[in-house]
Structures are given as C-alpha cells and as structure tokens.
Design a protein around this motif. Sequence first.
Motif, PDB file in Angstrom:
ATOM      1  N   THR A  43       6.644   6.323  -2.956  1.00 39.93           N
ATOM      2  CA  THR A  43       6.290   6.001  -1.574  1.00 39.93           C
ATOM      3  C   THR A  43       6.184   4.493  -1.463  1.00 39.93           C
ATOM      4  N   LEU A  44       6.927   3.900  -0.531  1.00 42.29           N
ATOM      5  CA  LEU A  44       6.881   2.463  -0.286  1.00 42.29           C
ATOM      6  C   LEU A  44       6.074   2.200   0.984  1.00 42.29           C
ATOM      7  N   VAL A  45       5.110   1.293   0.898  1.00 43.20           N
ATOM      8  CA  VAL A  45       4.283   0.931   2.046  1.00 43.20           C
ATOM      9  C   VAL A  45       4.688  -0.460   2.523  1.00 43.20           C
ATOM     10  N   VAL A  46       5.038  -0.556   3.816  1.00 49.63           N
ATOM     11  CA  VAL A  46       5.424  -1.838   4.413  1.00 49.63           C
ATOM     12  C   VAL A  46       4.787  -1.949   5.785  1.00 49.63           C
ATOM     13  N   TYR A  47       4.742  -3.159   6.303  1.00 46.77           N
ATOM     14  CA  TYR A  47       4.415  -3.359   7.703  1.00 46.77           C
ATOM     15  C   TYR A  47       5.690  -3.224   8.519  1.00 46.77           C
ATOM     16  N   GLY A  48       5.574  -2.646   9.695  1.00 45.06           N
ATOM     17  CA  GLY A  48       6.717  -2.581  10.594  1.00 45.06           C
ATOM     18  C   GLY A  48       7.825  -1.705  10.032  1.00 45.06           C
ATOM     19  N   SER A  49       9.011  -2.266   9.969  1.00 46.31           N
ATOM     20  CA  SER A  49      10.199  -1.509   9.579  1.00 46.31           C
ATOM     21  C   SER A  49      10.987  -2.254   8.517  1.00 46.31           C
ATOM     22  N   LEU A  50      11.653  -1.508   7.646  1.00 47.60           N
ATOM     23  CA  LEU A  50      12.531  -2.135   6.660  1.00 47.60           C
ATOM     24  C   LEU A  50      13.725  -2.809   7.312  1.00 47.60           C
ATOM     25  N   ASP A  51      13.950  -2.562   8.591  1.00 47.99           N
ATOM     26  CA  ASP A  51      15.088  -3.185   9.286  1.00 47.99           C
ATOM     27  C   ASP A  51      14.815  -4.632   9.671  1.00 47.99           C
ATOM     28  N   GLU A  52      13.590  -5.113   9.473  1.00 41.58           N
ATOM     29  CA  GLU A  52      13.302  -6.503   9.844  1.00 41.58           C
ATOM     30  C   GLU A  52      14.095  -7.453   8.972  1.00 41.58           C
ATOM     31  N   GLN A  53      14.340  -8.679   9.486  1.00 41.02           N
ATOM     32  CA  GLN A  53      15.383  -9.535   8.920  1.00 41.02           C
ATOM     33  C   GLN A  53      14.893 -10.660   8.011  1.00 41.02           C
ATOM     34  N   SER A  54      13.601 -10.779   7.776  1.00 39.25           N
ATOM     35  CA  SER A  54      13.152 -11.848   6.882  1.00 39.25           C
ATOM     36  C   SER A  54      13.575 -11.535   5.452  1.00 39.25           C
ATOM     37  N   ASP A  94      10.099   7.541  -0.070  1.00 43.55           N
ATOM     38  CA  ASP A  94       9.577   7.749   1.276  1.00 43.55           C
ATOM     39  C   ASP A  94       8.943   6.444   1.746  1.00 43.55           C
ATOM     40  N   VAL A  95       9.208   6.049   2.977  1.00 47.29           N
ATOM     41  CA  VAL A  95       8.681   4.788   3.505  1.00 47.29           C
ATOM     42  C   VAL A  95       7.533   5.081   4.465  1.00 47.29           C
ATOM     43  N   VAL A  96       6.382   4.502   4.194  1.00 46.46           N
ATOM     44  CA  VAL A  96       5.217   4.588   5.079  1.00 46.46           C
ATOM     45  C   VAL A  96       5.075   3.246   5.789  1.00 46.46           C
ATOM     46  N   SER A  97       5.138   3.278   7.103  1.00 47.93           N
ATOM     47  CA  SER A  97       5.065   2.063   7.906  1.00 47.93           C
ATOM     48  C   SER A  97       3.663   1.889   8.477  1.00 47.93           C
ATOM     49  N   LEU A  98       3.104   0.708   8.281  1.00 44.84           N
ATOM     50  CA  LEU A  98       1.822   0.360   8.866  1.00 44.84           C
ATOM     51  C   LEU A  98       2.055  -0.584  10.046  1.00 44.84           C
ATOM     52  N   SER A 113      -4.500   9.737   2.019  1.00 50.56           N
ATOM     53  CA  SER A 113      -3.882  11.066   2.039  1.00 50.56           C
ATOM     54  C   SER A 113      -2.381  10.981   2.308  1.00 50.56           C
ATOM     55  N   ARG A 114      -1.936   9.931   3.017  1.00 51.00           N
ATOM     56  CA  ARG A 114      -0.498   9.763   3.271  1.00 51.00           C
ATOM     57  C   ARG A 114       0.242   9.345   2.007  1.00 51.00           C
ATOM     58  N   LEU A 115      -0.486   8.888   1.008  1.00 50.11           N
ATOM     59  CA  LEU A 115       0.125   8.427  -0.232  1.00 50.11           C
ATOM     60  C   LEU A 115      -0.101   9.408  -1.376  1.00 50.11           C
ATOM     61  N   ALA A 116      -0.629  10.584  -1.070  1.00 50.78           N
ATOM     62  CA  ALA A 116      -1.110  11.487  -2.113  1.00 50.78           C
ATOM     63  C   ALA A 116       0.000  12.161  -2.904  1.00 50.78           C
ATOM     64  N   ASP A 117       1.178  12.338  -2.321  1.00 51.81           N
ATOM     65  CA  ASP A 117       2.213  13.137  -2.974  1.00 51.81           C
ATOM     66  C   ASP A 117       3.168  12.330  -3.848  1.00 51.81           C
ATOM     67  N   ALA A 118       2.951  11.037  -3.982  1.00 50.82           N
ATOM     68  CA  ALA A 118       3.883  10.196  -4.727  1.00 50.82           C
ATOM     69  C   ALA A 118       3.563  10.201  -6.218  1.00 50.82           C
ATOM     70  N   PRO A 160      -0.499   6.009  -9.519  1.00 52.28           N
ATOM     71  CA  PRO A 160      -0.397   4.594  -9.896  1.00 52.28           C
ATOM     72  C   PRO A 160       0.171   3.781  -8.737  1.00 52.28           C
ATOM     73  N   VAL A 161      -0.280   2.540  -8.625  1.00 49.02           N
ATOM     74  CA  VAL A 161       0.153   1.657  -7.536  1.00 49.02           C
ATOM     75  C   VAL A 161       0.836   0.428  -8.130  1.00 49.02           C
ATOM     76  N   VAL A 162       2.046   0.147  -7.655  1.00 51.93           N
ATOM     77  CA  VAL A 162       2.796  -1.050  -8.044  1.00 51.93           C
ATOM     78  C   VAL A 162       2.999  -1.891  -6.801  1.00 51.93           C
ATOM     79  N   THR A 163       2.631  -3.152  -6.847  1.00 54.40           N
ATOM     80  CA  THR A 163       2.805  -4.038  -5.699  1.00 54.40           C
ATOM     81  C   THR A 163       4.029  -4.921  -5.896  1.00 54.40           C
ATOM     82  N   VAL A 164       4.739  -5.189  -4.810  1.00 55.06           N
ATOM     83  CA  VAL A 164       5.903  -6.077  -4.825  1.00 55.06           C
ATOM     84  C   VAL A 164       5.471  -7.385  -4.171  1.00 55.06           C
ATOM     85  N   VAL A 165       5.455  -8.459  -4.951  1.00 61.15           N
ATOM     86  CA  VAL A 165       4.906  -9.730  -4.483  1.00 61.15           C
ATOM     87  C   VAL A 165       6.040 -10.721  -4.246  1.00 61.15           C
TER      88      VAL A 165
END
Length: 347
Positions: free
Chosen positions: A4-15, A36-40, A59-64, A87-92
């Motif tokens: 499960t990947l957690v991002v703000y907004g959408s992966l379609d953003e261009q930065s 699975d992408v979870v958008s905040l 709970s939205r991250l429970a099945d990963a 387990p949680v892995v962050t992309v910095v």
Amino acid sequence: MDLTLVVYGSLDEQSGGFRYDRRLVDSLRDRGHAVDVVSLPWTSYARALTHNYGSGLPSRLADADVVVEDELCHPSLVAANRRVDAPVVTVVHHLRSSEPRGRWRNAAYRAVERRYLRGVDAAVCNGETTRATVAALADLPTAVAPPAGDRFAPVDATATSAPGDGPLELCFLGNLEPRKGIHVLLDGLAQVDGDWHLTVVGGTADPGYGRRVRRRVRALDLRDRVTFVGRLPDDAVADRLAESHLLTVPSLYEGVGLVYLEAMAFGVPALATTAGGASEVVTDGENGLLVPPGDATAVADAVRRVRNDRDLLRALSEGARRRFERQPDWDDAADAVEALLREVGPA
C-alpha cells in the motif's frame, strides 16, 4: 507482495517527487507486486497532524504486507503509524526540515520528522545526501534508489540546440514556489546584459509567490526577456528543452533534482546550487555550473560565463549528455527498493 502506497493528492501530479513515486509503482507492479494507492487530502501542516486521530487511517493500511509512504505525508502519519501492524517503509525525496526557513520553525518540523522516522522500519532515499539527513535523525535500514532522468522518449543526442552565436536560450522548469529560487534567478539575470531569453515552464504552486515573481519581472524591466508559459504537456516540455542552452533552476534546496537529469537527456547543462544533493548530478565546470544558494550575483556571473564562452557551453553540453547516460535506470532503483521491501516484509 501486497503493498500500500500512501501519498498526498494523486500520483498524476507533475512534480519530480510524484514522477519518482509513479515510476517506482509502475516498476514494482511490473515485477508482480500488487500496489494499492491510498490518497490523503492536501491541507495545511497543522491540519494534517489531525489526520492521526479519528480518521480511521490505520485500518485503511491493515491489509498490506508492507506499507510504503511518501515522506511528504509524515505529518498525517507520525502517530498513526504506531497503530499500523504492517512494516512501514518511507520514501524520502528530501526532509521538510532541510529546506531553508526560520530556525525555530525548522526545529519544530525536525522534531516531528524525527518522531516519524523513528516510527518506521526502513527508508528509501533518492540519493546519498538524503540518506545522510535521514541518518542524522534516526537509525534505521536505508536503500539509495536514484531516479532515472528518462521522462521523455529516447532523445537523439544530435537533435539538440547546438550553442552557436545566437541568443542564449535559458529555461526554468519547475513549480513557482520560493524553494525553487526563481526570484534569485531573476535578480541575477537583471545584472546580465547581452542577448539572452528566459522561458519559465511550470505551474504556480504558491499563487502569492507567483504574483510576486511576475511583479519582480516588471520591476526589473525584464518583460521582453522573460516569458511565462505555464505548465506544458511532456511533448512541449521536450521541445522547449531541445531548444535551450542552459537549464537555470537555482533551488534553495534540492534532495537530488530530477529536473537536472531530464534536461541532460537533451545535452542541456544545468545551473544549480550547492544546497542539498544537486551536486550528486551537477558537477561544476563539467556538466553544469554550481552557485551558492540565494546568491544572485553568482547566478549572474555563471550566466555571463556561458554567454561569453560558447566553447565552454558546448563542452558543458557534451558533459551533460554523458552524465545522463551514466545515470542508473528505473530497474536499478526498483532492485534496491525491492531488496529493502523483502528485508523488512513478511518471510
């Protein structure tokens, strides 16, 4: 592996950070992983902190098998992660507290990021500079997965604008926000005479700043030399880069600076700063020019150098193309990330 990947907004953003996340997701899916992408929702930093409570986020991250988070989302997750079983892995891409701002404000951001990093299991970093900033706050496993610069279709190395005797074509590519340093660029260019033109390509991330930048162009009497074209589709960005002689993005801080690599695909050298990790891509005098952050006079001196010495500009262009060709590709990045995921994920 179910991710499960957690991002703000959408992966379609261009930065650059979102393009990195998007390509990483594509590579992992190609290797058979479910992502699975979870958008905040985008919101203020203070309001994002409230996402940790009563939002049902754990709970939205429970099945990963492994939760992967863009570190940009750290205020929304700093406490919530402690209630996530996987387990949680962050992309910095870079730490917020690495950006230039007032000491006390950055101290507050650093405290939150320290707590966040000490609550995750591992970190993916886009370069060695970013890894060092993470290591200064937390002791955890890390992997360096540098971005590739292949945003555009394969570029014919001969189909670029050779530095001749005509006007010096400069390009700024990025969102209009203070960190990207376009105000410094304009102040520097106002000191440069001769025949040059700057094209500014990018959306306005900070509307107030965007208005101030345009007022600055008028105040510096640069209206005939600076053109704002806004955000462009990739094919139009490629055309603009192919016609440019120098990418001018003197950011006040970059984790790495994907945009420099993207320009180098066209043989376009970069004017960048010594702040952060840009020097992992840009080598002064070899494939671009490095100046101190916030130094408009140094920007002016650098532009004059290539304006006055087209042989130097040609050599930098050739060096830029060679640097692009040496960069690891997305398969290499995915190898590093996949190895880290297997290290922290279920056996």
